[in-house]
Design a protein around this motif. Structure first.
Motif, PDB file in Angstrom:
ATOM      1  N   TYR A   1       0.840  -1.189   0.000  1.00  0.00           N
ATOM      2  CA  TYR A   1       0.000   0.000   0.000  1.00  0.00           C
ATOM      3  C   TYR A   1       0.876   1.240   0.000  1.00  0.00           C
ATOM      4  CZ  TYR A   1      -4.088  -2.794   1.307  1.00  0.00           C
ATOM      5  OH  TYR A   1      -5.113  -3.706   1.314  1.00  0.00           O
TER       6      TYR A   1
ATOM      7  N   GLN B   1       0.783   5.444   1.106  1.00  0.00           N
ATOM      8  CA  GLN B   1       0.076   6.443   1.885  1.00  0.00           C
ATOM      9  C   GLN B   1       0.745   7.789   1.705  1.00  0.00           C
ATOM     10  OE1 GLN B   1       0.087   6.104   6.234  1.00  0.00           O
ATOM     11  NE2 GLN B   1      -2.038   6.824   6.311  1.00  0.00           N
TER      12      GLN B   1
ATOM     13  N   GLY C   1      -5.367   8.549   3.354  1.00  0.00           N
ATOM     14  CA  GLY C   1      -5.545   7.133   3.660  1.00  0.00           C
ATOM     15  C   GLY C   1      -4.617   6.267   2.831  1.00  0.00           C
ATOM     16  N   LEU C   2      -4.683   4.963   3.052  1.00  0.00           N
ATOM     17  CA  LEU C   2      -3.834   4.035   2.312  1.00  0.00           C
ATOM     18  C   LEU C   2      -4.485   3.662   0.983  1.00  0.00           C
ATOM     19  CD1 LEU C   2      -3.062   3.582   5.433  1.00  0.00           C
ATOM     20  CD2 LEU C   2      -2.046   1.473   4.596  1.00  0.00           C
TER      21      LEU C   2
ATOM     22  N   HIS D   1      -4.292   0.890  -2.137  1.00  0.00           N
ATOM     23  CA  HIS D   1      -3.796  -0.433  -2.499  1.00  0.00           C
ATOM     24  C   HIS D   1      -2.998  -0.358  -3.799  1.00  0.00           C
ATOM     25  CE1 HIS D   1      -4.189  -4.520  -4.282  1.00  0.00           C
ATOM     26  NE2 HIS D   1      -3.931  -4.873  -3.041  1.00  0.00           N
TER      27      HIS D   1
END
Lengths: 113, 115
Positions: free
Chosen positions: A35, A37, A42-43, A45
């Motif tokens: 992932y 960030q 947010g993270l 994918h």
């Protein structure tokens, strides 16, 4: 405790160079995911590699998995300033019939223009 | 496709006060996660729901944290009373099913500062 651990903790490179980050884990896994960030976000994918796969590509990303060494690597080729972010590996484990993703501490990548 | 929605984005409270965070997962996603991410660290799982049932809450500090997912859709995470060490980003994530190959989608997070 966290399952995956990334190294290096921080990486600083020039635009155009390749960036390699590694992830080591301790117990058997079903799959491993990477992932990204960005600061304050947010993270996101990036890529999933299953335990029976050895290598996977997605655009400028290349992920390898060595289950015998319990390690994975993420290679970003021809890096860009926009690749500046923290990168996390998450190992997937089954717990009580469900899937529990566990994250490492991450690698902070800075790409200088 | 709409992503995982979280609110509020930012919250500053004094210690011993309470706070609640809300999450609306992607439509149709049965699995919902709440993670706590302290600055400089990776996300730590607090609780996982499958529909409206709790799958794993082993790392949830139950003396002060609570979470619910009524009707298997939206979820709320509450902290009462808050401590200074609760300052962190609270990330909500969702996944379509319980099969391990499904991608997990994260919200932008709710940033909590406890002063």
């Amino acid at each position: 405790s966290q399952q995956g651990e990334e190294d290096p903790q921080a990486l600083s490179i020039q635009e155009g160079e390749n960036a390699t980050m590694n992830c080591s884990y301790k117990t058997s896994i079903n799959n491993l995911q990477w992932y990204r960030q960005n600061s304050g976000r947010g993270l996101v994918h990036l890529i999933l590699i299953r335990s029976n796969e050895r290598e996977k590509h997605s655009g400028r990303l290349r992920v390898t998995l060595d289950t015998s060494k319990k390690s994975s690597s993420l290679l970003i080729t021809a890096s860009r300033a926009a690749d500046t972010a923290s990168y996390f590996c998450a190992t997937g484990q089954k717990s009580g019939g469900s899937y529990i993703p566990t994250f490492g501490r991450g690698t902070s990548l800075i790409v200088h223009p | 496709e709409a992503g995982v929605a979280q609110s509020p984005r930012y919250k500053i409270i004094e210690k011993r006060q309470s706070v609640a965070f809300w999450c609306n997962p992607i439509s149709g996603h049965a699995t919902l996660y709440w993670y706590q991410q302290i600055l400089g660290q990776g996300p730590k799982l607090l609780i996982q729901f499958q529909n409206n049932g709790v799958v794993d809450d082993s790392q949830l500090p139950k003396d002060r944290f609570s979470a619910e997912r009524l009707k298997g859709v939206d979820s709320t995470l509450k902290i009462q009373p808050a401590k200074l060490e609760d300052s962190a980003v609270y990330l909500c994530a969702s996944r379509q099913g319980h099969i391990s190959g499904n991608t997990i989608y994260f919200g932008e997070g709710s940033w909590l500062t406890v002063v």
